[in-house]
Design a protein around this motif. Structure first.
Motif, PDB file in Angstrom:
ATOM      1  N   UNK A  46      24.075 165.139  85.589  1.00  0.00           N
ATOM      2  CA  UNK A  46      25.226 164.979  87.568  1.00  0.00           C
ATOM      3  C   UNK A  46      24.403 165.468  88.058  1.00  0.00           C
ATOM      4  N   UNK A  47      23.142 165.517  87.929  1.00  0.00           N
ATOM      5  CA  UNK A  47      21.925 165.572  89.657  1.00  0.00           C
ATOM      6  C   UNK A  47      22.352 164.180  90.190  1.00  0.00           C
ATOM      7  N   UNK A  48      22.277 163.495  89.147  1.00  0.00           N
ATOM      8  CA  UNK A  48      22.846 161.324  89.474  1.00  0.00           C
ATOM      9  C   UNK A  48      24.031 161.347  90.062  1.00  0.00           C
ATOM     10  N   UNK A  49      24.809 162.813  90.985  1.00  0.00           N
ATOM     11  CA  UNK A  49      26.139 162.406  91.495  1.00  0.00           C
ATOM     12  C   UNK A  49      25.834 162.724  92.814  1.00  0.00           C
ATOM     13  N   UNK A  50      24.285 163.700  93.210  1.00  0.00           N
ATOM     14  CA  UNK A  50      24.203 164.094  94.303  1.00  0.00           C
ATOM     15  C   UNK A  50      23.441 162.878  95.555  1.00  0.00           C
ATOM     16  N   UNK A  51      24.554 162.402  96.111  1.00  0.00           N
ATOM     17  CA  UNK A  51      24.110 160.567  96.681  1.00  0.00           C
ATOM     18  C   UNK A  51      23.315 161.183  97.939  1.00  0.00           C
ATOM     19  N   UNK A  52      23.168 162.345  98.850  1.00  0.00           N
ATOM     20  CA  UNK A  52      22.957 162.712  99.267  1.00  0.00           C
ATOM     21  C   UNK A  52      21.292 162.684  99.080  1.00  0.00           C
ATOM     22  N   UNK A  53      21.048 163.355  98.534  1.00  0.00           N
ATOM     23  CA  UNK A  53      19.440 164.424  97.792  1.00  0.00           C
ATOM     24  C   UNK A  53      18.726 163.327  98.295  1.00  0.00           C
ATOM     25  N   UNK A  54      17.104 164.026  99.266  1.00  0.00           N
ATOM     26  CA  UNK A  54      16.404 163.259 100.068  1.00  0.00           C
ATOM     27  C   UNK A  54      15.291 163.494  99.087  1.00  0.00           C
ATOM     28  N   UNK A  55      15.272 165.005  99.219  1.00  0.00           N
ATOM     29  CA  UNK A  55      14.280 165.845  98.513  1.00  0.00           C
ATOM     30  C   UNK A  55      14.002 166.442  98.060  1.00  0.00           C
ATOM     31  N   UNK A  56      13.124 165.852  96.584  1.00  0.00           N
ATOM     32  CA  UNK A  56      13.775 166.529  94.761  1.00  0.00           C
ATOM     33  C   UNK A  56      11.907 167.197  94.937  1.00  0.00           C
TER      34      UNK A  56
END
Length: 235
Positions: free
Chosen positions: A140-150
């Motif tokens: 489900x992490x792949x659904x974080x479309x606004x994620x820029x920094x991990x």
């Protein structure tokens, strides 16, 4: 102190009163309300924070907290949640209710897995997970479309998580000091992959390298030999 008398460390841990918690509320220059409960030597999240007026940021870092209570889902307006440097072993599924969350810091805990509900945090742009015991990420992490920094450094990943291929806005990824299989320098298709995982922009690659990366990315998205690749993702 009598010789041989043991000190009960449990008695030193603080219990915060509502008045003490109130004194930890601050208003930032941008008008946002921040509740700073860091460095309070607390082993549990104070239940009295449920009585606090709405706040935008909650800092519970550098404490002795082992569990996040389910009532965390009441704070639906917070955009920043800092829980780094505690003793968390798991997260409640109710964390998925924090729909306004933009920054989540879980560094330096004891997490071995994450709930799939993290994928519900659609506004999340920064997620810090370094210094834990993670071996995998929920799809489900792949659904974080606004994620820029991990941040994933200092965990137990042996392969680059497949779900990262879906993070189209990802700008910065840290996988340092993980036991990635590629750290043994596997040579494949005349390219040597080391333990580092790089995010590069298309403009920084020559046409030949760009084509190779795009092909490998498509392979990973389609699940074809995805575990064999530690190749760059294009931003």
């Amino acid at each position: 102190m009598a010789k041989g008398k043991k000190v009960n460390k449990q008695t030193k841990r603080k219990t915060l009163t509502f008045k003490m918690v109130q004194s930890c509320m601050e208003v930032k220059l941008d008008g946002k309300r921040r509740l700073d409960l860091s460095y309070k030597d607390i082993a549990a999240v104070p239940t009295c924070i449920q009585k606090m007026p709405d706040f935008n940021e909650l800092d519970l870092s550098r404490n002795l907290i082992r569990k996040i209570p389910d009532f965390i889902d009441q704070f639906i307006s917070i955009s920043v949640l800092d829980l780094h440097s505690n003793y968390l072993e798991e997260l409640p599924v109710t964390i998925g209710h924090l729909q306004a969350l933009e920054v989540l810091n879980l560094c330096n805990n004891r997490l071995t897995s994450l709930p799939s509900e993290l994928g519900l945090l659609k506004k999340l742009h920064t997620l810090h997970l370094g210094l834990n015991q993670l071996q995998a990420l929920p799809a489900s992490i792949g659904a974080l479309k606004e994620l820029r920094h991990l941040g994933l450094s200092d965990n137990r990943f042996t392969h680059v998580p497949k779900c990262l291929a879906k993070l189209t806005k990802l700008e910065k990824l840290n996988l340092d000091r993980n036991p990635l299989l590629s750290e043994q320098m596997v040579e494949q298709n005349s390219v040597i992959f080391t333990e580092s995982f790089y995010l590069v922009r298309e403009s920084a690659l020559c046409e030949d390298c760009l084509n190779k990366c795009q092909i490998r990315r498509r392979n990973m998205e389609n699940g074809e030999n995805a575990e064999e690749y530690a190749s760059p993702f294009l931003s």
